[in-house]
Design a protein around this motif. Sequence first.
Motif: not given
Length: 290
Positions: A4, A246, A249, A252
């Motif tokens: 990451t 972020y 993430a 998605d």
Amino acid sequence: MTYTAWIIFTAALVGLSCGIMGVFLILKKQAMMADAISHTVLLGIVLTYLITDQLHGGVMLIGGVFAGLLTAFLVQSLHSLNIQHDAGIGIVFTTLFAIGVILIATSVGNVHLDVQHALMGEITFVPFHTITLPLIGSIPAATALLLVVLLIILLFITIFYKEWKITSFDPALAASLGMPVLFLHYLFMSLVSITTVASFDAVGAIMVVAMLITPAASAYLWTDRLFTMFILSGTFGVISAVLGYYLAAWIDTSISGSMAFMTGIVFFISFIFSPIHGLIAKYVRPEKTA
């Protein structure tokens, strides 16, 4: 560094490099040249692959510089024929990008290059393609290329800071002072091309355009000082990259798309709250009396 961390660091380098280069694009009123070059580099990359059968950083940079200079030359040539500058950009970049797409579809075999990759990139693959450098060790190839390009950008901006500053605000004055305005223009477009190619493989054309234009436009709202604008634009690019990751993430979705989206959020906040050119400041600032 973790998987990451490499993704975020690579994206931050894209934001920083593009943010710095975008400042002069905004000041020169050539923001759409970023859109043009970010698409036409595809043709340069495809042509160099067809000639060399290689698709690594050095070859891509050569192809990208060729495509960027060709784009700038053709746009300038059309403008000299009394075709509006924005129309010339539209004609050149759509034609050259279309040629690149056709070559991919007809001449390029099973390589890591397709239209979807060209538009959106695939930053999640970046940590898997590594090289080993002395004193540093294993590092993603895309990250190493971006670090080198960032150093090149900083070097050339330091050397030509005064010249590009004058040509950005008053090209006629620069010409009268004996500055090689045309040479400086093509040198700058070469740097834009290099920056675009270095960012292209990881994040695609869409995020490159967003990072070249939007952070610099946001910085322009906050300051009238050129050096401060460089700092703010690079910072906004990095912030957009980190927050975009972020966000992607969290919900998605596409990482590059989320990073591009965050540049728009940063601009919206700047447009509302900037103390110099912001919407609120314009309403609360007392009007000057005669």
